[in-house]
Design a protein around this motif. Structure first.
Motif, PDB file in Angstrom:
ATOM      1  N   VAL A 105       0.841  -1.203   0.000  1.00 27.91           N
ATOM      2  CA  VAL A 105       0.000   0.000   0.000  1.00 27.91           C
ATOM      3  C   VAL A 105       0.872   1.247   0.000  1.00 27.91           C
ATOM      4  O   VAL A 105       0.642   2.186  -0.778  1.00 27.91           O
ATOM      5  CB  VAL A 105      -0.972   0.001   1.207  1.00 27.91           C
ATOM      6  CG1 VAL A 105      -1.613   1.368   1.400  1.00 27.91           C
ATOM      7  CG2 VAL A 105      -2.038  -1.069   1.025  1.00 27.91           C
ATOM      8  N   VAL A 106       1.883   1.268   0.860  1.00 30.24           N
ATOM      9  CA  VAL A 106       2.774   2.438   0.928  1.00 30.24           C
ATOM     10  C   VAL A 106       3.465   2.659  -0.417  1.00 30.24           C
ATOM     11  O   VAL A 106       3.515   3.790  -0.927  1.00 30.24           O
ATOM     12  CB  VAL A 106       3.810   2.268   2.064  1.00 30.24           C
ATOM     13  CG1 VAL A 106       4.910   3.312   1.981  1.00 30.24           C
ATOM     14  CG2 VAL A 106       3.116   2.324   3.418  1.00 30.24           C
ATOM     15  N   LEU A 107       4.000   1.595  -1.012  1.00 28.36           N
ATOM     16  CA  LEU A 107       4.668   1.720  -2.309  1.00 28.36           C
ATOM     17  C   LEU A 107       3.700   2.189  -3.395  1.00 28.36           C
ATOM     18  O   LEU A 107       4.057   3.025  -4.235  1.00 28.36           O
ATOM     19  CB  LEU A 107       5.311   0.393  -2.713  1.00 28.36           C
ATOM     20  CG  LEU A 107       6.515  -0.042  -1.878  1.00 28.36           C
ATOM     21  CD1 LEU A 107       6.952  -1.444  -2.262  1.00 28.36           C
ATOM     22  CD2 LEU A 107       7.650   0.952  -2.040  1.00 28.36           C
TER      23      LEU A 107
ATOM     24  N   LEU B  77       1.677   6.912  -7.000  1.00 28.78           N
ATOM     25  CA  LEU B  77       0.520   7.590  -7.602  1.00 28.78           C
ATOM     26  C   LEU B  77       0.920   8.945  -8.195  1.00 28.78           C
ATOM     27  O   LEU B  77       1.747   9.666  -7.645  1.00 28.78           O
ATOM     28  CB  LEU B  77      -0.570   7.816  -6.559  1.00 28.78           C
ATOM     29  CG  LEU B  77      -1.367   6.603  -6.084  1.00 28.78           C
ATOM     30  CD1 LEU B  77      -2.349   7.022  -4.992  1.00 28.78           C
ATOM     31  CD2 LEU B  77      -2.093   5.939  -7.225  1.00 28.78           C
ATOM     32  N   GLU B  78       0.318   9.232  -9.311  1.00 26.76           N
ATOM     33  CA  GLU B  78       0.469  10.563  -9.912  1.00 26.76           C
ATOM     34  C   GLU B  78      -0.419  11.529  -9.129  1.00 26.76           C
ATOM     35  O   GLU B  78      -1.418  11.125  -8.538  1.00 26.76           O
ATOM     36  CB  GLU B  78       0.019  10.515 -11.386  1.00 26.76           C
ATOM     37  CG  GLU B  78       0.855   9.599 -12.261  1.00 26.76           C
ATOM     38  CD  GLU B  78       2.286  10.090 -12.428  1.00 26.76           C
ATOM     39  OE1 GLU B  78       2.492  11.328 -12.449  1.00 26.76           O
ATOM     40  OE2 GLU B  78       3.192   9.249 -12.508  1.00 26.76           O
TER      41      GLU B  78
ATOM     42  N   HIS C  98      -7.761   1.174  -7.844  1.00 30.02           N
ATOM     43  CA  HIS C  98      -7.661   0.410  -9.083  1.00 30.02           C
ATOM     44  C   HIS C  98      -7.492  -1.056  -8.695  1.00 30.02           C
ATOM     45  O   HIS C  98      -6.875  -1.368  -7.671  1.00 30.02           O
ATOM     46  CB  HIS C  98      -6.448   0.851  -9.923  1.00 30.02           C
ATOM     47  CG  HIS C  98      -6.496   2.278 -10.341  1.00 30.02           C
ATOM     48  ND1 HIS C  98      -7.309   2.726 -11.357  1.00 30.02           N
ATOM     49  CD2 HIS C  98      -5.832   3.364  -9.878  1.00 30.02           C
ATOM     50  CE1 HIS C  98      -7.144   4.022 -11.499  1.00 30.02           C
ATOM     51  NE2 HIS C  98      -6.257   4.441 -10.605  1.00 30.02           N
ATOM     52  N   PHE C  99      -8.002  -1.944  -9.533  1.00 31.48           N
ATOM     53  CA  PHE C  99      -7.941  -3.371  -9.210  1.00 31.48           C
ATOM     54  C   PHE C  99      -6.517  -3.847  -8.938  1.00 31.48           C
ATOM     55  O   PHE C  99      -6.274  -4.625  -8.017  1.00 31.48           O
ATOM     56  CB  PHE C  99      -8.567  -4.217 -10.323  1.00 31.48           C
ATOM     57  CG  PHE C  99      -8.444  -5.690 -10.079  1.00 31.48           C
ATOM     58  CD1 PHE C  99      -9.245  -6.315  -9.135  1.00 31.48           C
ATOM     59  CD2 PHE C  99      -7.509  -6.448 -10.764  1.00 31.48           C
ATOM     60  CE1 PHE C  99      -9.119  -7.668  -8.877  1.00 31.48           C
ATOM     61  CE2 PHE C  99      -7.374  -7.804 -10.516  1.00 31.48           C
ATOM     62  CZ  PHE C  99      -8.186  -8.420  -9.572  1.00 31.48           C
TER      63      PHE C  99
END
Length: 103
Positions: free
Chosen positions: A41-43, A48-49, A56-57
């Motif tokens: 999750v952190v990565l 993310l832009e 997103h899946f």
């Protein structure tokens, strides 16, 4: 009679140790699941832009499929006693032992 009692007690102790080992393995699985998925999750958040949604899946792929595996693992540890009863294994062992004595 005494040796039979010791055998039964040792057998119960071995089964109890086996159950504890299964539960410990499940807890270890849960811990690894949580740590690895938190890292993912952190990565993913860092990648993310600006303005991009996290939902997103592909961001939930590991969580979903590994979570299903974890659920199955948990059910295999806890469900047999819940469905079959706590003494089911002992009753089945006694049943088979009695069958083997008759042969």
């Amino acid at each position: 009679m005494n040796s039979n009692y010791n055998f039964e007690q040792r057998s119960r102790m071995d089964r109890a140790k086996g159950e504890v080992k299964k539960i410990k393995a499940f807890y270890s699985h849960v811990l690894v699941f949580v740590v690895i998925n938190l890292m993912i999750v952190v990565l993913n958040i860092q990648a993310l832009e600006p303005g991009e949604s996290y939902f997103h899946f592909e961001n939930f792929f590991t969580l979903t499929f590994w979570g299903f595996g974890l659920l199955v693992h948990g059910l295999s540890v806890y469900l047999p006693n819940w469905v079959l009863g706590k003494n089911w294994e002992e009753r089945k062992i006694s049943e088979y032992m009695n069958r083997y004595k008759k042969r």
